[in-house]
Write a protein that holds these residues in place. Structure first.
Motif, mmCIF file in Angstrom:
data_model
loop_
_atom_site.group_PDB
_atom_site.id
_atom_site.type_symbol
_atom_site.label_atom_id
_atom_site.label_comp_id
_atom_site.label_asym_id
_atom_site.label_seq_id
_atom_site.Cartn_x
_atom_site.Cartn_y
_atom_site.Cartn_z
ATOM 1 N N MET A 1 0.849 -1.178 0.000
ATOM 2 C CA MET A 1 0.000 0.000 0.000
ATOM 3 C C MET A 1 0.892 1.239 0.000
ATOM 4 N N SER A 2 0.537 2.210 -0.777
ATOM 5 C CA SER A 2 1.336 3.431 -0.844
ATOM 6 C C SER A 2 1.096 4.294 0.402
ATOM 7 N N ASP A 3 2.063 5.178 0.651
ATOM 8 C CA ASP A 3 1.921 6.104 1.777
ATOM 9 C C ASP A 3 0.712 6.999 1.583
ATOM 10 N N THR A 4 0.439 7.366 0.326
ATOM 11 C CA THR A 4 -0.721 8.212 0.036
ATOM 12 C C THR A 4 -2.003 7.507 0.432
ATOM 13 N N THR A 5 -2.110 6.227 0.117
ATOM 14 C CA THR A 5 -3.307 5.467 0.467
ATOM 15 C C THR A 5 -3.466 5.387 1.979
ATOM 16 N N ILE A 6 -2.400 5.125 2.678
ATOM 17 C CA ILE A 6 -2.462 5.054 4.144
ATOM 18 C C ILE A 6 -2.846 6.418 4.716
ATOM 19 N N GLU A 7 -2.291 7.478 4.152
ATOM 20 C CA GLU A 7 -2.647 8.825 4.591
ATOM 21 C C GLU A 7 -4.120 9.126 4.315
ATOM 22 N N ASP A 8 -4.627 8.655 3.168
ATOM 23 C CA ASP A 8 -6.047 8.850 2.846
ATOM 24 C C ASP A 8 -6.940 8.140 3.854
ATOM 25 N N TRP A 9 -6.585 6.909 4.210
ATOM 26 C CA TRP A 9 -7.372 6.174 5.204
ATOM 27 C C TRP A 9 -7.336 6.889 6.557
ATOM 28 N N ALA A 10 -6.152 7.353 6.934
ATOM 29 C CA ALA A 10 -6.009 8.054 8.216
ATOM 30 C C ALA A 10 -6.845 9.329 8.221
ATOM 31 N N ARG A 11 -6.808 10.059 7.123
ATOM 32 C CA ARG A 11 -7.584 11.296 7.036
ATOM 33 C C ARG A 11 -9.077 10.999 7.086
ATOM 34 N N LEU A 12 -9.506 9.957 6.381
ATOM 35 C CA LEU A 12 -10.916 9.583 6.389
ATOM 36 C C LEU A 12 -11.370 9.233 7.801
ATOM 37 N N CYS A 13 -10.567 8.475 8.513
ATOM 38 C CA CYS A 13 -10.900 8.136 9.901
ATOM 39 C C CYS A 13 -11.070 9.393 10.736
ATOM 40 N N ALA A 14 -10.142 10.332 10.596
ATOM 41 C CA ALA A 14 -10.190 11.569 11.383
ATOM 42 C C ALA A 14 -11.427 12.396 11.053
ATOM 43 N N LEU A 15 -11.840 12.397 9.800
ATOM 44 C CA LEU A 15 -13.015 13.168 9.397
ATOM 45 C C LEU A 15 -14.317 12.542 9.899
ATOM 46 N N ASP A 17 -14.734 10.322 12.682
ATOM 47 C CA ASP A 17 -14.925 10.217 14.126
ATOM 48 C C ASP A 17 -13.597 10.442 14.836
ATOM 49 N N ASP A 18 -13.678 10.795 16.107
ATOM 50 C CA ASP A 18 -12.469 11.058 16.888
ATOM 51 C C ASP A 18 -12.101 9.909 17.821
ATOM 52 N N ASP A 19 -12.672 8.726 17.605
ATOM 53 C CA ASP A 19 -12.343 7.575 18.435
ATOM 54 C C ASP A 19 -10.863 7.210 18.236
ATOM 55 N N PRO A 20 -10.067 7.157 19.307
ATOM 56 C CA PRO A 20 -8.635 6.896 19.161
ATOM 57 C C PRO A 20 -8.293 5.494 18.677
ATOM 58 N N GLU A 21 -9.235 4.572 18.721
ATOM 59 C CA GLU A 21 -8.963 3.206 18.278
ATOM 60 C C GLU A 21 -9.276 2.984 16.801
ATOM 61 N N LEU A 22 -9.995 3.916 16.188
ATOM 62 C CA LEU A 22 -10.438 3.731 14.807
ATOM 63 C C LEU A 22 -9.272 3.717 13.823
ATOM 64 N N GLU A 23 -8.469 4.754 13.822
ATOM 65 C CA GLU A 23 -7.381 4.842 12.839
ATOM 66 C C GLU A 23 -6.389 3.682 12.950
ATOM 67 N N PRO A 24 -5.909 3.318 14.153
ATOM 68 C CA PRO A 24 -4.975 2.186 14.224
ATOM 69 C C PRO A 24 -5.571 0.881 13.680
ATOM 70 N N ALA A 25 -6.841 0.643 13.938
ATOM 71 C CA ALA A 25 -7.474 -0.577 13.430
ATOM 72 C C ALA A 25 -7.542 -0.569 11.910
ATOM 73 N N VAL A 26 -7.883 0.589 11.345
ATOM 74 C CA VAL A 26 -7.959 0.693 9.883
ATOM 75 C C VAL A 26 -6.563 0.585 9.275
ATOM 76 N N ARG A 27 -5.586 1.237 9.894
ATOM 77 C CA ARG A 27 -4.201 1.127 9.400
ATOM 78 C C ARG A 27 -3.744 -0.334 9.388
ATOM 79 N N GLN A 28 -4.091 -1.071 10.448
ATOM 80 C CA GLN A 28 -3.706 -2.483 10.523
ATOM 81 C C GLN A 28 -4.380 -3.286 9.416
ATOM 82 N N ALA A 29 -5.639 -2.984 9.156
ATOM 83 C CA ALA A 29 -6.353 -3.674 8.076
ATOM 84 C C ALA A 29 -5.695 -3.385 6.728
#
Length: 145
Positions: A1-15, A17-29
């Motif tokens: 996966m490209s860094d851009t794709t990972i950054e897009d997923w991280a940004r989407l998570c942040a937009l 919800d603010d749950d601190p567990e959401l982004e790490p779980a999505v990054r792991q997926a």
């Protein structure tokens, strides 16, 4: 996966919800090459940020589900009249958006390719970016009205 794709997923998570567990779980997926979209939806549901309805539900079920969403709860907006909307669920979502708009919120549908109807309340300013990021990541998010 490209860094851009990972950054897009991280940004989407942040937009979404603010749950601190959401982004790490999505990054792991993403790292595990599993279904990050489903992990995102499941994470939103587990965080209580998702109104998880069935496509055949009505305004009554939507009116019952919305007050439990933290962003909507914090506004104190009365969504009872959403239950009076006849017809398809999408018409009730449009009415809910009309009630939420003065509070800076909108509902966004996250497509799962099932009969499920997952809705998340997000700041109005985030809607266009959520839709664009979802599309860029190969998924569908849409707003109503």
């Amino acid at each position: 996966m490209s860094d851009t794709t990972i950054e897009d997923w991280a940004r989407l998570c942040a937009l979404l919800d603010d749950d601190p567990e959401l982004e790490p779980a999505v990054r792991q997926a993403v790292a595990d090459e599993t279904d990050a979209w489903q992990v995102l939806i499941d994470g939103l549901d587990e965080a209580g940020a998702l109104a998880y309805l069935d496509g055949k539900d009505t305004g009554i079920e939507l009116a019952d589900a919305l007050p439990a969403l933290p962003r909507i709860f914090r506004t104190g907006v009365d969504v009872d009249e959403v239950g009076d909307v006849d017809g398809e669920l999408s018409a009730a979502v449009v009415r809910a958006d009309e009630l939420l708009n003065p509070h800076g919120l909108r509902l966004v549908y996250l497509d799962e390719d099932t009969d499920a109807y997952p809705l998340v309340a997000v700041p109005t300013a985030n809607v266009d970016e959520i839709i664009a990021l979802s599309e860029r990541l190969g998924h569908t998010a849409r707003a109503f009205g």
